[in-house]
Enzyme design. Structure first.
Site, PDB file in Angstrom:
ATOM      1  N   GLY A  40      39.283  51.198 -17.867  1.00  0.00           N
ATOM      2  CA  GLY A  40      39.277  50.789 -16.417  1.00  0.00           C
ATOM      3  C   GLY A  40      38.268  52.002 -15.896  1.00  0.00           C
ATOM      4  O   GLY A  40      37.941  51.990 -14.696  1.00  0.00           O
ATOM      5  N   HIS A 131      42.064  55.339  10.799  1.00  0.00           N
ATOM      6  CA  HIS A 131      43.227  54.873  11.379  1.00  0.00           C
ATOM      7  C   HIS A 131      43.827  55.930  12.461  1.00  0.00           C
ATOM      8  O   HIS A 131      44.304  55.421  13.448  1.00  0.00           O
ATOM      9  CB  HIS A 131      44.231  54.918  10.096  1.00  0.00           C
ATOM     10  CG  HIS A 131      45.645  54.490  10.816  1.00  0.00           C
ATOM     11  ND1 HIS A 131      46.188  53.431  11.247  1.00  0.00           N
ATOM     12  CD2 HIS A 131      46.705  55.227  10.544  1.00  0.00           C
ATOM     13  CE1 HIS A 131      47.184  53.453  11.580  1.00  0.00           C
ATOM     14  NE2 HIS A 131      47.708  54.583  11.184  1.00  0.00           N
ATOM     15  N   ASP A 169      50.991  47.734  18.082  1.00  0.00           N
ATOM     16  CA  ASP A 169      51.888  48.675  17.942  1.00  0.00           C
ATOM     17  C   ASP A 169      51.267  49.775  18.993  1.00  0.00           C
ATOM     18  O   ASP A 169      50.269  49.849  19.513  1.00  0.00           O
ATOM     19  CB  ASP A 169      51.937  49.643  16.897  1.00  0.00           C
ATOM     20  CG  ASP A 169      50.601  49.712  16.025  1.00  0.00           C
ATOM     21  OD1 ASP A 169      49.719  50.222  16.685  1.00  0.00           O
ATOM     22  OD2 ASP A 169      50.661  49.639  14.680  1.00  0.00           O
ATOM     23  N   LYS A 192      55.989  48.127  17.916  1.00  0.00           N
ATOM     24  CA  LYS A 192      56.187  47.961  16.231  1.00  0.00           C
ATOM     25  C   LYS A 192      56.718  49.209  15.504  1.00  0.00           C
ATOM     26  O   LYS A 192      56.681  49.989  16.116  1.00  0.00           O
ATOM     27  CB  LYS A 192      54.906  47.539  15.773  1.00  0.00           C
ATOM     28  CG  LYS A 192      55.101  47.266  14.293  1.00  0.00           C
ATOM     29  CD  LYS A 192      53.673  47.150  13.501  1.00  0.00           C
ATOM     30  CE  LYS A 192      53.091  48.471  13.267  1.00  0.00           C
ATOM     31  NZ  LYS A 192      51.455  47.995  12.304  1.00  0.00           N
ATOM     32  N   ASP A 220      43.394  45.322  16.017  1.00  0.00           N
ATOM     33  CA  ASP A 220      43.813  46.494  15.171  1.00  0.00           C
ATOM     34  C   ASP A 220      43.073  46.831  14.342  1.00  0.00           C
ATOM     35  O   ASP A 220      41.787  46.438  14.337  1.00  0.00           O
ATOM     36  CB  ASP A 220      44.858  45.616  14.183  1.00  0.00           C
ATOM     37  CG  ASP A 220      45.934  46.635  13.873  1.00  0.00           C
ATOM     38  OD1 ASP A 220      45.935  47.763  14.253  1.00  0.00           O
ATOM     39  OD2 ASP A 220      47.122  46.181  13.655  1.00  0.00           O
ATOM     40  N   SER A 224      46.150  44.553   6.364  1.00  0.00           N
ATOM     41  CA  SER A 224      46.424  44.819   5.034  1.00  0.00           C
ATOM     42  C   SER A 224      47.065  43.550   4.591  1.00  0.00           C
ATOM     43  O   SER A 224      46.895  42.450   4.191  1.00  0.00           O
ATOM     44  CB  SER A 224      46.988  45.986   4.719  1.00  0.00           C
ATOM     45  OG  SER A 224      47.037  46.311   3.488  1.00  0.00           O
ATOM     46  N   GLY A 227      51.471  41.779   7.425  1.00  0.00           N
ATOM     47  CA  GLY A 227      52.712  41.789   8.244  1.00  0.00           C
ATOM     48  C   GLY A 227      52.908  42.014   9.695  1.00  0.00           C
ATOM     49  O   GLY A 227      53.485  41.284  10.359  1.00  0.00           O
TER      50      GLY A 227
HETATM   51  C1  R5P Z   1      49.069  50.534  11.159  1.00  0.00           C
HETATM   52  O1  R5P Z   1      49.638  51.236  12.259  1.00  0.00           O
HETATM   53  C2  R5P Z   1      48.103  49.930  11.457  1.00  0.00           C
HETATM   54  O2  R5P Z   1      47.267  50.069  12.699  1.00  0.00           O
HETATM   55  C3  R5P Z   1      48.024  48.412  10.889  1.00  0.00           C
HETATM   56  O3  R5P Z   1      48.568  47.835  11.878  1.00  0.00           O
HETATM   57  C4  R5P Z   1      48.666  48.149   9.835  1.00  0.00           C
HETATM   58  O4  R5P Z   1      48.315  49.080   8.759  1.00  0.00           O
HETATM   59  C5  R5P Z   1      48.309  46.896   9.312  1.00  0.00           C
HETATM   60  O5  R5P Z   1      49.001  46.732   8.110  1.00  0.00           O
HETATM   61  P1  R5P Z   1      49.628  45.443   7.445  1.00  0.00           P
HETATM   62  O6  R5P Z   1      48.721  44.379   7.785  1.00  0.00           O
HETATM   63  O7  R5P Z   1      50.120  45.565   6.254  1.00  0.00           O
HETATM   64  O8  R5P Z   1      51.024  44.904   8.616  1.00  0.00           O
END
Ligand code: R5P
Length: 303
Positions: A40, A131, A169, A192, A220, A224, A227
């Site tokens: 790796g 972020h 959120d 959220k 956003d 990731s 969700g």
């Molecule tokens: C969280 O506060 C970020 O701004 C994104 O909303 C979050 O990281 C997205 O992650 P996921 O797609 O896993 O919900």
């Protein structure tokens, strides 16, 4: 824009973006050859000498996250050892969400990443939609480029019907607010919460805006697991939204995220090319080239 004393080094995760940045800068482009051994470990070799005195190392740290991060540091170290001043352009900077210990015993890993990049020889870092402000505060010399003007320009061309910008959120409210301002429309932030142990997302069903019949654009910093967007889209659908789009800087889209997002009623996912893929529809190269130039000139750009 032209800079003959710059070389752009294309890290293994970002060859196309690096080529775009080199074109913008009128700079030479050097590729990095990667070998991954059976255990790796990565081995990096620059395919031409980075003899110029300013190196722009372009390497986004999407998965395999740790490998891409270490490769960025390896390249930065080689350029610094060769005597260059190094600007690390890391559009998606992993670990930005680990900006504090949320639970006892956790580590603010982004603070460690900041120290490591510096130790590797990066005199400055350029990233995109980091972020949080807390994450940014650990870096001595960082430029946080906002993707919002680029995403809003893309949205403008989409002929949306009575658009409503939606942040999943409260933490992303300022981003959606700016997007709405540029689009000349309104925004709302959903409420959220995320279980810090299981990671499960819950969204309060109360929405402080009229959604019915309108096109909703979820804005956003990153998607990731998907969700957050899935839960938000389900709620917007229930509230009678017309079309729903998801726009973000970083479309990580792990596993079935894209499939689940579409199944939740989202028409399309629009992202920047911080992460290559079919959703990378917004080009960051001009903005990143400008930010790298400014970083070498000792000027910080505001996010
Ligand atoms: C969280 O506060 C970020 O701004 C994104 O909303 C979050 O990281 C997205 O992650 P996921 O797609 O896993 O919900």
């Amino acid at each position: 824009m032209s800079s003959s004393d710059m070389t752009v080094i294309a890290g293994p995760s970002s060859p196309e973006l690096a080529a775009g940045i080199a074109r913008q800068l009128g700079a030479g482009l050097v590729s990095a050859e990667l070998r991954v051994f059976s255990d790796g470990e990565s081995k990096i070799r620059l395919l031409a000498g980075a003899k110029k005195n300013k190196c722009v190392v372009v390497q986004s740290t999407y998965p395999p996250t740790d490998s891409h991060l270490l490769q960025a540091m390896m390249i930065a170290k080689k350029c610094a050892d060769d005597g260059a001043q190094v600007c690390a352009v890391i559009p998606y900077l992993a670990y930005a969400r680990q900006d504090r210990a949320f639970l006892e015993g956790e580590v603010a890993t982004i603070a460690l990443v900041a120290r490591l990049l510096e130790a590797a020889g990066a005199h400055s870092v350029v990233t995109v939609d980091m972020h949080s402000q807390i994450g940014l505060s650990y870096f001595k010399n960082i430029t946080n480029v906002s993707s919002i003007p680029l995403l809003a320009a893309h949205a403008k061309a989409m002929k949306l019907h009575s658009p409503l910008a939606v942040s999943p959120d409260a933490g992303g409210a300022a981003r959606a607010q700016e997007f709405a301002r540029l689009l000349g429309t309104e925004m709302v932030a959903l409420k959220k919460t995320r279980d810090r142990t299981t990671g499960e997302v819950t969204i309060d069903p109360e929405v402080d805006a009229s959604v019915s019949g309108r096109d909703a654009i979820l804005v956003d910093d990153m998607i990731s697991s998907g969700g957050s967007i899935v839960k938000a889209a389900e709620l917007l659908k229930k509230e009678g939204a017309n079309r729903i789009y998801a726009m973000c800087a970083h479309a990580l889209l792990i596993g079935d995220a894209a499939k689940n997002i579409m199944a939740a009623g989202v028409q399309d996912i629009v992202a920047t090319n911080s992460i290559p893929g079919k959703h990378a529809k917004v080009d960051l190269a001009p903005a990143l080239a400008q930010a790298a130039m400014a970083a070498f000139a000792g000027k910080k750009q505001e996010a």
